[in-house]
Scaffold this motif. Structure first.
Motif, PDB file in Angstrom:
ATOM      1  N   LEU A 124       0.848  -1.182   0.000  1.00  0.00           N
ATOM      2  CA  LEU A 124       0.000   0.000   0.000  1.00  0.00           C
ATOM      3  C   LEU A 124       0.887   1.236   0.000  1.00  0.00           C
ATOM      4  CD1 LEU A 124      -1.645  -1.953   2.560  1.00  0.00           C
ATOM      5  CD2 LEU A 124      -3.342  -0.575   1.374  1.00  0.00           C
ATOM      6  N   ALA A 125       0.498   2.250  -0.763  1.00  0.00           N
ATOM      7  CA  ALA A 125       1.262   3.497  -0.830  1.00  0.00           C
ATOM      8  C   ALA A 125       0.363   4.617  -1.346  1.00  0.00           C
ATOM      9  CB  ALA A 125       2.496   3.334  -1.723  1.00  0.00           C
ATOM     10  N   GLN A 126       0.902   5.830  -1.313  1.00  0.00           N
ATOM     11  CA  GLN A 126       0.124   6.990  -1.750  1.00  0.00           C
ATOM     12  C   GLN A 126      -0.052   7.027  -3.260  1.00  0.00           C
ATOM     13  OE1 GLN A 126      -1.522   9.339  -0.296  1.00  0.00           O
ATOM     14  NE2 GLN A 126      -0.840   9.507   1.826  1.00  0.00           N
ATOM     15  N   ASP A 127       0.874   6.451  -4.010  1.00  0.00           N
ATOM     16  CA  ASP A 127       0.779   6.477  -5.468  1.00  0.00           C
ATOM     17  C   ASP A 127       1.313   5.177  -6.059  1.00  0.00           C
ATOM     18  OD1 ASP A 127       3.721   6.789  -5.710  1.00  0.00           O
ATOM     19  OD2 ASP A 127       3.366   8.821  -5.002  1.00  0.00           O
ATOM     20  N   VAL A 128       1.031   4.987  -7.336  1.00  0.00           N
ATOM     21  CA  VAL A 128       1.400   3.752  -8.019  1.00  0.00           C
ATOM     22  C   VAL A 128       2.909   3.597  -8.114  1.00  0.00           C
ATOM     23  CG1 VAL A 128       1.178   2.432 -10.164  1.00  0.00           C
ATOM     24  CG2 VAL A 128      -0.758   3.779  -9.334  1.00  0.00           C
ATOM     25  N   GLU A 129       3.625   4.700  -8.295  1.00  0.00           N
ATOM     26  CA  GLU A 129       5.080   4.632  -8.441  1.00  0.00           C
ATOM     27  C   GLU A 129       5.737   3.998  -7.223  1.00  0.00           C
ATOM     28  OE1 GLU A 129       8.928   7.583  -9.279  1.00  0.00           O
ATOM     29  OE2 GLU A 129       6.903   8.421  -9.089  1.00  0.00           O
ATOM     30  N   ARG A 130       5.292   4.389  -6.025  1.00  0.00           N
ATOM     31  CA  ARG A 130       5.884   3.818  -4.810  1.00  0.00           C
ATOM     32  C   ARG A 130       5.496   2.346  -4.651  1.00  0.00           C
ATOM     33  NH1 ARG A 130       4.941   8.720  -0.401  1.00  0.00           N
ATOM     34  NH2 ARG A 130       5.082  10.385  -1.934  1.00  0.00           N
ATOM     35  N   VAL A 131       4.273   2.025  -4.983  1.00  0.00           N
ATOM     36  CA  VAL A 131       3.853   0.621  -4.926  1.00  0.00           C
ATOM     37  C   VAL A 131       4.724  -0.224  -5.845  1.00  0.00           C
ATOM     38  CG1 VAL A 131       2.010  -0.989  -5.543  1.00  0.00           C
ATOM     39  CG2 VAL A 131       1.466   1.074  -4.248  1.00  0.00           C
ATOM     40  N   GLU A 132       4.950   0.272  -7.050  1.00  0.00           N
ATOM     41  CA  GLU A 132       5.753  -0.459  -8.029  1.00  0.00           C
ATOM     42  C   GLU A 132       7.185  -0.636  -7.544  1.00  0.00           C
ATOM     43  OE1 GLU A 132       6.483  -0.423 -12.856  1.00  0.00           O
ATOM     44  OE2 GLU A 132       5.677   1.358 -11.861  1.00  0.00           O
ATOM     45  N   LYS A 133       7.728   0.388  -6.913  1.00  0.00           N
ATOM     46  CA  LYS A 133       9.110   0.317  -6.436  1.00  0.00           C
ATOM     47  C   LYS A 133       9.259  -0.745  -5.354  1.00  0.00           C
ATOM     48  CE  LYS A 133      12.854   3.318  -4.805  1.00  0.00           C
ATOM     49  NZ  LYS A 133      13.220   4.697  -4.418  1.00  0.00           N
ATOM     50  N   PHE A 135       7.163  -3.285  -4.848  1.00  0.00           N
ATOM     51  CA  PHE A 135       6.851  -4.596  -5.439  1.00  0.00           C
ATOM     52  C   PHE A 135       8.063  -5.170  -6.173  1.00  0.00           C
ATOM     53  CE2 PHE A 135       5.334  -6.889  -9.285  1.00  0.00           C
ATOM     54  CZ  PHE A 135       4.914  -8.041  -8.639  1.00  0.00           C
ATOM     55  N   GLU A 136       8.777  -4.348  -6.916  1.00  0.00           N
ATOM     56  CA  GLU A 136       9.965  -4.817  -7.623  1.00  0.00           C
ATOM     57  C   GLU A 136      10.997  -5.382  -6.656  1.00  0.00           C
ATOM     58  OE1 GLU A 136      11.326  -1.515  -9.876  1.00  0.00           O
ATOM     59  OE2 GLU A 136       9.831  -1.754 -11.481  1.00  0.00           O
ATOM     60  N   CYS A 137      11.041  -4.826  -5.445  1.00  0.00           N
ATOM     61  CA  CYS A 137      12.016  -5.276  -4.448  1.00  0.00           C
ATOM     62  C   CYS A 137      11.646  -6.630  -3.858  1.00  0.00           C
ATOM     63  CB  CYS A 137      12.119  -4.219  -3.339  1.00  0.00           C
ATOM     64  SG  CYS A 137      13.247  -4.663  -1.999  1.00  0.00           S
ATOM     65  N   ILE A 138      10.349  -6.887  -3.670  1.00  0.00           N
ATOM     66  CA  ILE A 138       9.924  -8.123  -3.001  1.00  0.00           C
ATOM     67  C   ILE A 138       9.469  -9.209  -3.969  1.00  0.00           C
ATOM     68  CG2 ILE A 138       9.269  -6.858  -0.919  1.00  0.00           C
ATOM     69  CD1 ILE A 138       6.377  -7.044  -1.755  1.00  0.00           C
TER      70      ILE A 138
END
Length: 443
Positions: A124-133, A135-138
């Motif tokens: 969960l995050a404020q915007d899609v960009e942070r969610v994507e970042k 998600f790419e890590c995990i």
């Protein structure tokens, strides 16, 4: 970052984030064992939606604490666990972005289990960009998790998703086929929720103006998904939580001196009765009954058949093949040729209403229809049963905690979420469409 109580500090996802440089600042409240849609079944009390605290509305569940923390600006992103909508529903209520990845992409090692075939760690995050970042890590293969998908299947799904994105990537969405499932607009979306329908229609109009094709589709087995989900989830919960017997794990409550110690149930029952909350005990009893010899065929096996029907419905409408179950070899497949009448993604409302008032859902009187607490999951459980990626994106991302509004008690002034669902493994495609919707809703 914050994490909910179901993801201990030694979980694989937490280790991956810390290795990448993220700072884990603490844990957040959630429904007990993730069993709940409103975050009211917790030893620590209900989570209050931070959109407007004085209105005392629910944050959604079960990962309501993570969603509320993100909405309140306490962290950049938060981990949550999604079994039947526990990330997407609170994301919708609190006005943040919530991603449930494809089942098997993110490690569940170290996560406290509720239903092993459904539990998924998400972001969960404020915007899609942070969610994507995040998600790419995990999004990594983990040998410690037997449900973690191997690299071969990950690569197949990635290539198919990339081909789909390449058809429309750019300013124009020409080539993107968006499916609108008619079953995802149930009777619960009545005139009182007209503002949700109006917002969805406006969004679809914007997407169509950019060149996307809007295609009505049917997922006929959706009507049975909620019932099948609660049978399967409760049965698996009964099995997973059997370890908390007061002997090896969990609270230990000694039996009364009058107890017959030759009876296993009388030895366990005091610990399990006091150690579990009311909602958890209710679901354990339901699941235990579904797994009993007399009910197994009529309930659990039948629910598994419905689960396959739900998955087949999704496979039928998507243009991208499901690499987990397809019989053809990968070389024989091409995302551009498979299912010419199919769609790339599905779009539907994330919830049947905006955040409900806590005073209403905490009402213990007999007049309240408690069945409505379970109906909240009606739009989210089909994707969970099928293991598909699904993300809720807020329709009003500019709504801030301090932004003045008239008549704040009105449902129309509370956040609305729209869900994007893709074929298994096409999380990149879901995130890409999410970015487009996020940009449109900020205009």
């Amino acid at each position: 970052m914050l994490q909910d109580f179901r993801s201990p500090f030694d979980a694989t996802v937490v280790k991956l984030l810390k290795k990448a440089g993220a700072q884990i600042s603490g844990k957040t409240n959630c429904d007990e064992f993730g069993m709940g849609s409103l975050n009211i079944h917790s030893l620590h009390g209900p989570v209050i939606n931070p959109f407007r605290v004085d209105s005392r509305r629910a944050a959604g569940g079960s990962s309501g604490g993570s969603s509320a923390a993100v909405a309140a600006g306490l962290c950049d992103a938060a981990l949550g666990t999604d079994t039947g909508g526990s990330i997407r529903l609170p994301a919708s209520y609190c006005g943040v972005v919530g991603l449930k990845p494809s089942y098997g992409l993110v490690s569940r090692y170290g996560v406290v289990s509720y239903a092993d075939s459904l539990d998924t760690v998400g972001v969960l995050a404020q915007d899609v960009e942070r969610v994507e970042k995040v998600f790419e890590c995990i999004n990594k293969r983990d040998c410690n998790d037997p449900t973690s998908v191997d690299e071969r299947l990950r690569e197949k799904a990635h290539l198919l998703a990339t081909k789909s994105i390449q058809r429309w990537s750019g300013e124009s969405l020409k080539g993107l086929r968006i499916g609108i499932p008619q079953e995802y607009f149930p009777s619960e979306l009545t005139s009182s929720s007209y503002h949700i329908l109006a917002s969805i229609r406006h969004l679809l109009s914007q997407l169509h103006s950019l060149g996307a094709s809007i295609v009505p589709v049917s997922l006929p087995s959706t009507a049975y998904a909620l019932s099948a989900y609660y049978v399967i989830a409760s049965a698996e919960g009964s099995s997973c939580l059997s370890r908390y017997d007061g002997i090896q794990y969990g609270l230990r409550v000694p039996p009364s001196p009058e107890s017959n110690f030759t009876s296993t149930s009388r030895t366990y029952s005091p610990s399990r009765s006091q150690g579990f909350g009311r909602e958890v005990r209710k679901r354990i009893l339901l699941g235990t009954y579904a797994l009993s010899a007399d009910a197994f065929d009529n309930y659990f096996l039948q629910a598994q058949r419905v689960r396959k029907m739900v998955r087949d419905d999704f496979d039928h409408v998507f243009s991208i093949p499901n690499v987990l179950y397809s019989k053809l070899s990968f070389e024989e497949k091409d995302a551009n040729d498979h299912g010419e009448d199919g769609v790339d993604i599905l779009i539907h409302p994330s919830a049947i209403r905006t955040a409900p008032r806590l005073d209403d859902v905490l009402d213990v009187s007999c007049d309240r229809d408690t069945l409505q607490d379970y109906v909240q999951d009606v739009l989210t459980v089909p994707a969970s049963l099928s293991g598909l990626p699904a993300m809720s994106v807020p329709m009003r991302p500019d709504a801030g905690l301090n932004q003045p509004r008239d008549n704040q008690q009105s449902d129309e002034n509370w956040p609305i979420g729209v869900s994007i669902v893709g074929q298994w493994g096409t999380d990149e495609l879901v995130l890409k469409v999410g970015r487009v919707i996020e940009r449109l809703s900020r205009r």
